[in-house]
Design a protein around this motif. Structure first.
Motif, short mmCIF file in Angstrom:
data_model
loop_
_atom_site.label_atom_id
_atom_site.label_comp_id
_atom_site.label_asym_id
_atom_site.label_seq_id
_atom_site.Cartn_x
_atom_site.Cartn_y
_atom_site.Cartn_z
N UNK A 191 13.37 8.14 -1.29
CA UNK A 191 14.75 7.69 -1.24
C UNK A 191 15.52 8.09 0.00
N UNK A 192 14.83 8.51 1.06
CA UNK A 192 15.54 8.95 2.27
C UNK A 192 15.27 8.06 3.47
N UNK A 193 14.35 7.10 3.34
CA UNK A 193 14.05 6.21 4.45
C UNK A 193 12.68 6.42 5.05
N UNK A 194 11.76 7.00 4.29
CA UNK A 194 10.40 7.25 4.79
C UNK A 194 9.38 6.25 4.24
N UNK A 195 9.85 5.17 3.60
CA UNK A 195 8.98 4.14 3.05
C UNK A 195 7.98 4.71 2.05
N UNK A 196 8.43 5.66 1.24
CA UNK A 196 7.51 6.36 0.34
C UNK A 196 6.91 5.44 -0.71
N UNK A 197 7.72 4.56 -1.31
CA UNK A 197 7.17 3.71 -2.36
C UNK A 197 6.21 2.67 -1.79
N UNK A 198 6.55 2.11 -0.62
CA UNK A 198 5.64 1.15 0.00
C UNK A 198 4.34 1.83 0.39
N UNK A 199 4.43 3.05 0.94
CA UNK A 199 3.22 3.78 1.32
C UNK A 199 2.35 4.07 0.09
N UNK A 200 2.97 4.39 -1.04
CA UNK A 200 2.21 4.63 -2.27
C UNK A 200 1.47 3.37 -2.69
N UNK A 201 2.14 2.22 -2.62
CA UNK A 201 1.51 0.95 -2.99
C UNK A 201 0.33 0.65 -2.07
N UNK A 202 0.56 0.78 -0.76
CA UNK A 202 -0.49 0.44 0.20
C UNK A 202 -1.67 1.41 0.07
N UNK A 203 -1.38 2.70 -0.13
CA UNK A 203 -2.47 3.67 -0.32
C UNK A 203 -3.29 3.32 -1.57
N UNK A 204 -2.62 2.89 -2.64
CA UNK A 204 -3.32 2.48 -3.85
C UNK A 204 -4.23 1.30 -3.57
N UNK A 205 -3.72 0.30 -2.85
CA UNK A 205 -4.53 -0.88 -2.54
C UNK A 205 -5.70 -0.53 -1.63
N UNK A 206 -5.47 0.33 -0.65
CA UNK A 206 -6.57 0.73 0.23
C UNK A 206 -7.66 1.46 -0.55
N UNK A 207 -7.24 2.27 -1.51
CA UNK A 207 -8.22 2.96 -2.35
C UNK A 207 -9.04 1.94 -3.14
N UNK A 208 -8.38 0.93 -3.69
CA UNK A 208 -9.09 -0.08 -4.47
C UNK A 208 -10.05 -0.90 -3.62
N UNK A 209 -9.65 -1.22 -2.40
CA UNK A 209 -10.59 -1.92 -1.50
C UNK A 209 -11.87 -1.09 -1.31
N UNK A 210 -11.72 0.23 -1.22
CA UNK A 210 -12.88 1.09 -1.01
C UNK A 210 -13.70 1.22 -2.30
N UNK A 211 -13.04 1.30 -3.43
CA UNK A 211 -13.76 1.39 -4.70
C UNK A 211 -14.71 0.20 -4.87
N UNK A 212 -14.21 -0.98 -4.50
CA UNK A 212 -15.00 -2.19 -4.69
C UNK A 212 -15.75 -2.62 -3.43
#
Length: 294
Positions: A97-118
Protein backbone atom coordinates in the motif's frame (compact mmCIF):
# COMPACT_ATOMS: atom_id res chain seq x y z
CA UNK A 1 -3.23 -33.63 -13.81
CA UNK A 2 0.50 -33.08 -13.37
CA UNK A 3 2.22 -36.25 -12.14
CA UNK A 4 5.53 -36.19 -10.32
CA UNK A 5 7.82 -39.13 -9.69
CA UNK A 6 10.98 -39.85 -7.78
CA UNK A 7 12.89 -36.95 -6.25
CA UNK A 8 10.68 -34.40 -8.07
CA UNK A 9 8.09 -35.00 -5.35
CA UNK A 10 10.33 -33.14 -2.91
CA UNK A 11 11.46 -30.44 -5.31
CA UNK A 12 10.41 -26.87 -4.54
CA UNK A 13 9.51 -24.54 -7.40
CA UNK A 14 9.89 -20.78 -7.06
CA UNK A 15 8.73 -17.64 -8.82
CA UNK A 16 10.31 -14.24 -8.17
CA UNK A 17 9.22 -10.74 -9.18
CA UNK A 18 10.77 -7.36 -8.44
CA UNK A 19 8.75 -4.45 -7.10
CA UNK A 20 8.95 -0.72 -7.72
CA UNK A 21 9.83 2.52 -6.03
CA UNK A 22 6.81 4.25 -7.43
CA UNK A 23 7.25 5.75 -10.87
CA UNK A 24 9.59 7.96 -12.85
CA UNK A 25 6.48 9.25 -14.63
CA UNK A 26 2.77 9.03 -14.10
CA UNK A 27 0.45 11.14 -16.17
CA UNK A 28 -2.01 11.28 -19.05
CA UNK A 29 -1.68 9.61 -22.41
CA UNK A 30 -4.26 9.71 -25.20
CA UNK A 31 -3.61 6.91 -27.68
CA UNK A 32 -7.22 7.39 -28.82
CA UNK A 33 -10.32 9.29 -27.73
CA UNK A 34 -10.41 7.74 -24.25
CA UNK A 35 -7.76 9.06 -21.81
CA UNK A 36 -5.84 6.72 -19.56
CA UNK A 37 -3.11 6.83 -16.93
CA UNK A 38 0.36 6.14 -18.30
CA UNK A 39 3.25 4.95 -16.15
CA UNK A 40 6.97 4.52 -16.37
CA UNK A 41 7.40 2.36 -13.29
CA UNK A 42 10.68 2.53 -11.39
CA UNK A 43 11.88 -1.06 -10.80
CA UNK A 44 13.74 -1.72 -7.56
CA UNK A 45 16.04 -4.53 -6.48
CA UNK A 46 13.52 -5.79 -3.92
CA UNK A 47 11.24 -8.72 -4.56
CA UNK A 48 8.33 -11.01 -3.85
CA UNK A 49 8.93 -14.78 -3.76
CA UNK A 50 6.33 -17.53 -4.16
CA UNK A 51 7.10 -21.24 -3.63
CA UNK A 52 5.25 -24.46 -4.38
CA UNK A 53 6.38 -27.84 -3.03
CA UNK A 54 4.52 -30.87 -4.43
CA UNK A 55 3.91 -33.75 -2.07
CA UNK A 56 1.85 -34.12 1.07
CA UNK A 57 -0.69 -31.35 1.28
CA UNK A 58 -4.25 -30.45 0.40
CA UNK A 59 -5.65 -31.42 -3.01
CA UNK A 60 -6.17 -28.53 -5.45
CA UNK A 61 -4.07 -26.18 -3.31
CA UNK A 62 -4.13 -22.42 -3.85
CA UNK A 63 -1.64 -19.83 -2.60
CA UNK A 64 -2.45 -17.55 0.31
CA UNK A 65 -3.88 -14.14 -0.50
CA UNK A 66 -6.99 -13.45 -2.55
CA UNK A 67 -5.22 -12.01 -5.60
CA UNK A 68 -2.52 -14.69 -5.75
CA UNK A 69 -5.15 -17.40 -5.39
CA UNK A 70 -7.23 -15.81 -8.16
CA UNK A 71 -4.15 -15.61 -10.40
CA UNK A 72 -3.40 -19.31 -9.84
CA UNK A 73 -7.00 -20.28 -10.57
CA UNK A 74 -7.05 -18.22 -13.79
CA UNK A 75 -3.74 -19.73 -14.92
CA UNK A 76 -4.92 -23.30 -14.34
CA UNK A 77 -8.26 -22.63 -16.07
CA UNK A 78 -6.51 -21.00 -19.04
CA UNK A 79 -4.36 -24.06 -19.69
CA UNK A 80 -6.81 -26.69 -18.44
CA UNK A 81 -4.35 -27.88 -15.77
CA UNK A 82 -4.69 -29.25 -12.25
CA UNK A 83 -2.08 -28.91 -9.54
CA UNK A 84 -1.01 -31.96 -7.56
CA UNK A 85 -1.26 -31.95 -3.78
CA UNK A 86 1.34 -29.68 -2.28
CA UNK A 87 2.00 -26.58 -0.26
CA UNK A 88 2.49 -22.90 -1.09
CA UNK A 89 4.64 -20.43 0.80
CA UNK A 90 5.74 -16.87 0.15
CA UNK A 91 8.09 -14.11 1.25
CA UNK A 92 8.34 -10.46 0.28
CA UNK A 93 10.62 -7.43 0.65
CA UNK A 94 7.82 -5.14 -0.54
CA UNK A 95 5.63 -3.07 1.75
CA UNK A 96 1.92 -3.11 1.04
CA UNK A 97 0.00 0.00 0.00
CA UNK A 98 2.92 2.42 -0.29
CA UNK A 99 3.68 2.31 -4.02
CA UNK A 100 6.00 -0.70 -4.35
CA UNK A 101 3.64 -2.73 -6.60
CA UNK A 102 3.45 -5.42 -3.94
CA UNK A 103 0.18 -7.01 -5.04
CA UNK A 104 1.18 -7.07 -8.71
CA UNK A 105 4.56 -8.57 -7.79
CA UNK A 106 2.79 -11.27 -5.74
CA UNK A 107 0.58 -12.14 -8.72
CA UNK A 108 3.49 -12.24 -11.17
CA UNK A 109 5.65 -14.30 -8.79
CA UNK A 110 2.76 -16.78 -8.44
CA UNK A 111 2.43 -17.08 -12.21
CA UNK A 112 6.19 -17.48 -12.70
CA UNK A 113 6.16 -20.26 -10.13
CA UNK A 114 3.33 -22.01 -11.99
CA UNK A 115 5.15 -21.76 -15.32
CA UNK A 116 8.07 -23.56 -13.66
CA UNK A 117 5.89 -26.20 -12.00
CA UNK A 118 4.49 -27.17 -15.38
CA UNK A 119 7.82 -26.71 -17.23
CA UNK A 120 6.27 -24.12 -19.53
CA UNK A 121 8.01 -21.08 -21.06
CA UNK A 122 7.19 -17.77 -19.40
CA UNK A 123 4.52 -16.02 -21.50
CA UNK A 124 3.96 -12.28 -20.80
CA UNK A 125 0.73 -12.35 -22.81
CA UNK A 126 -0.76 -14.86 -20.37
CA UNK A 127 0.45 -12.71 -17.47
CA UNK A 128 -1.22 -9.64 -18.98
CA UNK A 129 -4.47 -11.56 -19.46
CA UNK A 130 -4.45 -12.66 -15.80
CA UNK A 131 -3.56 -9.19 -14.51
CA UNK A 132 -6.30 -7.64 -16.66
CA UNK A 133 -8.85 -9.84 -14.89
CA UNK A 134 -7.64 -8.82 -11.43
CA UNK A 135 -6.37 -5.23 -11.13
CA UNK A 136 -4.82 -2.13 -12.64
CA UNK A 137 -1.13 -2.99 -12.60
CA UNK A 138 2.46 -1.90 -13.00
CA UNK A 139 4.78 -3.38 -15.61
CA UNK A 140 6.79 -5.51 -13.17
CA UNK A 141 6.16 -8.60 -15.29
CA UNK A 142 8.67 -7.17 -17.81
CA UNK A 143 12.39 -6.87 -17.08
CA UNK A 144 12.85 -3.48 -18.73
CA UNK A 145 11.52 0.06 -18.55
CA UNK A 146 8.33 0.62 -20.54
CA UNK A 147 5.72 3.31 -21.03
CA UNK A 148 2.65 1.42 -19.90
CA UNK A 149 -1.11 2.02 -19.75
CA UNK A 150 -1.92 0.59 -16.35
CA UNK A 151 -5.68 0.32 -16.82
CA UNK A 152 -5.54 -1.27 -20.26
CA UNK A 153 -2.41 -3.34 -19.52
CA UNK A 154 -0.84 -2.14 -22.74
CA UNK A 155 2.83 -1.52 -23.49
CA UNK A 156 3.02 1.73 -25.47
CA UNK A 157 6.80 1.94 -25.84
CA UNK A 158 9.75 -0.13 -24.68
CA UNK A 159 12.51 1.95 -23.09
CA UNK A 160 15.23 -0.65 -22.54
CA UNK A 161 17.60 -1.42 -19.69
CA UNK A 162 20.34 1.20 -20.06
CA UNK A 163 19.21 3.52 -17.26
CA UNK A 164 19.80 2.88 -13.56
CA UNK A 165 19.97 4.88 -10.35
CA UNK A 166 21.07 4.64 -6.77
CA UNK A 167 18.32 5.85 -4.47
CA UNK A 168 17.75 7.14 -0.98
CA UNK A 169 14.09 7.20 0.04
CA UNK A 170 11.57 7.20 2.85
CA UNK A 171 8.03 5.94 3.29
CA UNK A 172 5.54 8.36 4.77
CA UNK A 173 2.67 7.07 6.95
CA UNK A 174 -0.60 6.10 5.32
CA UNK A 175 -1.71 4.34 2.15
CA UNK A 176 -3.45 5.44 -1.06
CA UNK A 177 -6.37 3.67 -2.73
CA UNK A 178 -5.42 3.96 -6.41
CA UNK A 179 -8.89 3.16 -7.73
CA UNK A 180 -10.51 5.73 -5.45
CA UNK A 181 -8.24 8.59 -6.56
CA UNK A 182 -8.33 7.83 -10.30
CA UNK A 183 -11.11 10.38 -11.09
CA UNK A 184 -9.19 13.03 -9.13
CA UNK A 185 -6.02 12.24 -11.09
CA UNK A 186 -7.76 12.42 -14.47
CA UNK A 187 -9.20 15.86 -13.65
CA UNK A 188 -5.73 17.04 -12.63
CA UNK A 189 -4.23 15.63 -15.84
CA UNK A 190 -6.73 17.55 -17.95
CA UNK A 191 -5.80 20.78 -16.18
CA UNK A 192 -2.05 20.17 -16.63
CA UNK A 193 -2.09 18.36 -19.98
CA UNK A 194 0.58 20.54 -21.65
CA UNK A 195 3.00 20.32 -18.72
CA UNK A 196 2.62 16.53 -18.61
CA UNK A 197 3.18 16.24 -22.34
CA UNK A 198 6.43 18.24 -22.12
CA UNK A 199 7.52 16.15 -19.13
CA UNK A 200 6.88 12.87 -20.96
CA UNK A 201 8.64 14.12 -24.10
CA UNK A 202 11.72 15.03 -22.04
CA UNK A 203 11.65 11.68 -20.25
CA UNK A 204 11.46 9.69 -23.48
CA UNK A 205 14.30 11.74 -24.97
CA UNK A 206 16.40 10.94 -21.89
CA UNK A 207 15.77 7.23 -22.31
CA UNK A 208 16.46 7.37 -26.06
CA UNK A 209 19.82 9.08 -25.51
CA UNK A 210 20.77 6.96 -22.48
CA UNK A 211 21.04 10.11 -20.33
CA UNK A 212 20.18 9.35 -16.68
CA UNK A 213 20.46 13.03 -15.69
CA UNK A 214 17.77 13.96 -18.25
CA UNK A 215 15.56 11.12 -17.02
CA UNK A 216 16.06 12.31 -13.43
CA UNK A 217 15.08 15.88 -14.35
CA UNK A 218 11.89 14.67 -16.03
CA UNK A 219 11.11 12.41 -13.05
CA UNK A 220 11.47 15.47 -10.79
CA UNK A 221 9.00 17.39 -12.95
CA UNK A 222 6.52 14.52 -12.77
CA UNK A 223 6.93 14.41 -8.98
CA UNK A 224 6.35 18.18 -8.71
CA UNK A 225 3.16 17.89 -10.78
CA UNK A 226 2.00 15.01 -8.60
CA UNK A 227 2.48 17.12 -5.51
CA UNK A 228 -0.39 19.35 -6.67
CA UNK A 229 -2.93 16.55 -6.47
CA UNK A 230 -1.60 13.90 -4.03
CA UNK A 231 0.91 15.76 -1.87
CA UNK A 232 3.65 14.19 0.26
CA UNK A 233 4.28 15.97 3.54
CA UNK A 234 8.07 15.88 3.24
CA UNK A 235 8.25 16.56 -0.50
CA UNK A 236 8.97 20.29 -0.39
CA UNK A 237 11.85 19.80 2.05
CA UNK A 238 13.24 16.95 -0.04
CA UNK A 239 13.02 19.00 -3.24
CA UNK A 240 14.64 22.05 -1.63
CA UNK A 241 17.57 19.92 -0.36
CA UNK A 242 18.26 18.19 -3.70
CA UNK A 243 21.09 20.42 -4.93
CA UNK A 244 22.73 20.56 -1.49
CA UNK A 245 22.85 16.77 -1.32
CA UNK A 246 24.06 16.43 -4.93
CA UNK A 247 21.15 14.32 -6.19
CA UNK A 248 20.25 14.21 -9.88
CA UNK A 249 16.54 14.22 -9.20
CA UNK A 250 13.58 13.44 -6.97
CA UNK A 251 11.07 10.62 -7.41
CA UNK A 252 7.81 9.65 -5.73
CA UNK A 253 5.21 6.93 -5.71
CA UNK A 254 2.57 9.04 -7.41
CA UNK A 255 -0.30 7.11 -5.83
CA UNK A 256 1.68 5.91 -2.83
CA UNK A 257 3.74 7.29 0.04
CA UNK A 258 7.37 6.98 -1.14
CA UNK A 259 9.60 9.99 -1.78
CA UNK A 260 13.32 10.03 -2.40
CA UNK A 261 16.41 11.01 -4.38
CA UNK A 262 17.89 9.73 -7.64
CA UNK A 263 21.68 9.46 -8.02
CA UNK A 264 23.30 8.43 -11.28
CA UNK A 265 26.42 7.51 -9.26
CA UNK A 266 26.61 5.69 -5.96
CA UNK A 267 26.63 8.21 -3.08
CA UNK A 268 29.79 8.22 -0.99
CA UNK A 269 29.54 7.00 2.62
CA UNK A 270 29.64 10.58 3.90
CA UNK A 271 26.70 11.49 1.65
CA UNK A 272 24.76 8.48 2.94
CA UNK A 273 25.41 9.70 6.48
CA UNK A 274 24.11 13.14 5.53
CA UNK A 275 21.06 11.72 3.78
CA UNK A 276 20.21 9.59 6.79
CA UNK A 277 20.53 12.54 9.15
CA UNK A 278 18.41 14.75 6.87
CA UNK A 279 15.57 12.25 6.57
CA UNK A 280 15.77 11.54 10.31
CA UNK A 281 15.28 15.26 10.93
CA UNK A 282 12.02 14.94 8.97
CA UNK A 283 10.94 12.05 11.18
CA UNK A 284 11.71 9.20 8.78
CA UNK A 285 14.13 6.29 8.50
CA UNK A 286 16.14 6.45 5.29
CA UNK A 287 16.49 3.40 3.03
CA UNK A 288 18.90 2.83 0.16
CA UNK A 289 18.20 0.68 -2.90
CA UNK A 290 19.27 0.16 -6.48
CA UNK A 291 16.65 1.18 -9.03
CA UNK A 292 16.38 0.51 -12.75
CA UNK A 293 18.81 -1.61 -14.73
CA UNK A 294 21.88 0.34 -15.89
Amino acid sequence: MLTLTGDLRTRTFAGVCHGTLGELFQGPLRPDARPDIALVSFPVDRHSWVYFTPGDGPPDPLPAGEKAATAARLFLDHFGLTLPPGRWSAHTDLRVGVGMASSTADIVATLRCLFRVFAMPYDPDVVIAVLSAIERADSVFLDEFVLYLSGRHRVVRRLGTDIGFHTAFVTEPGTVDTAAVTPLLLRHYRRRAEEYQRCLTDLLKGFSSGDPAAVARAATTSAVLSQEVLPKRSFEAVLAHREDIGADGVFVAHTGSLVGYLFSRRPAPAVRDELSAFFHSLGHQCSFAQGGYG
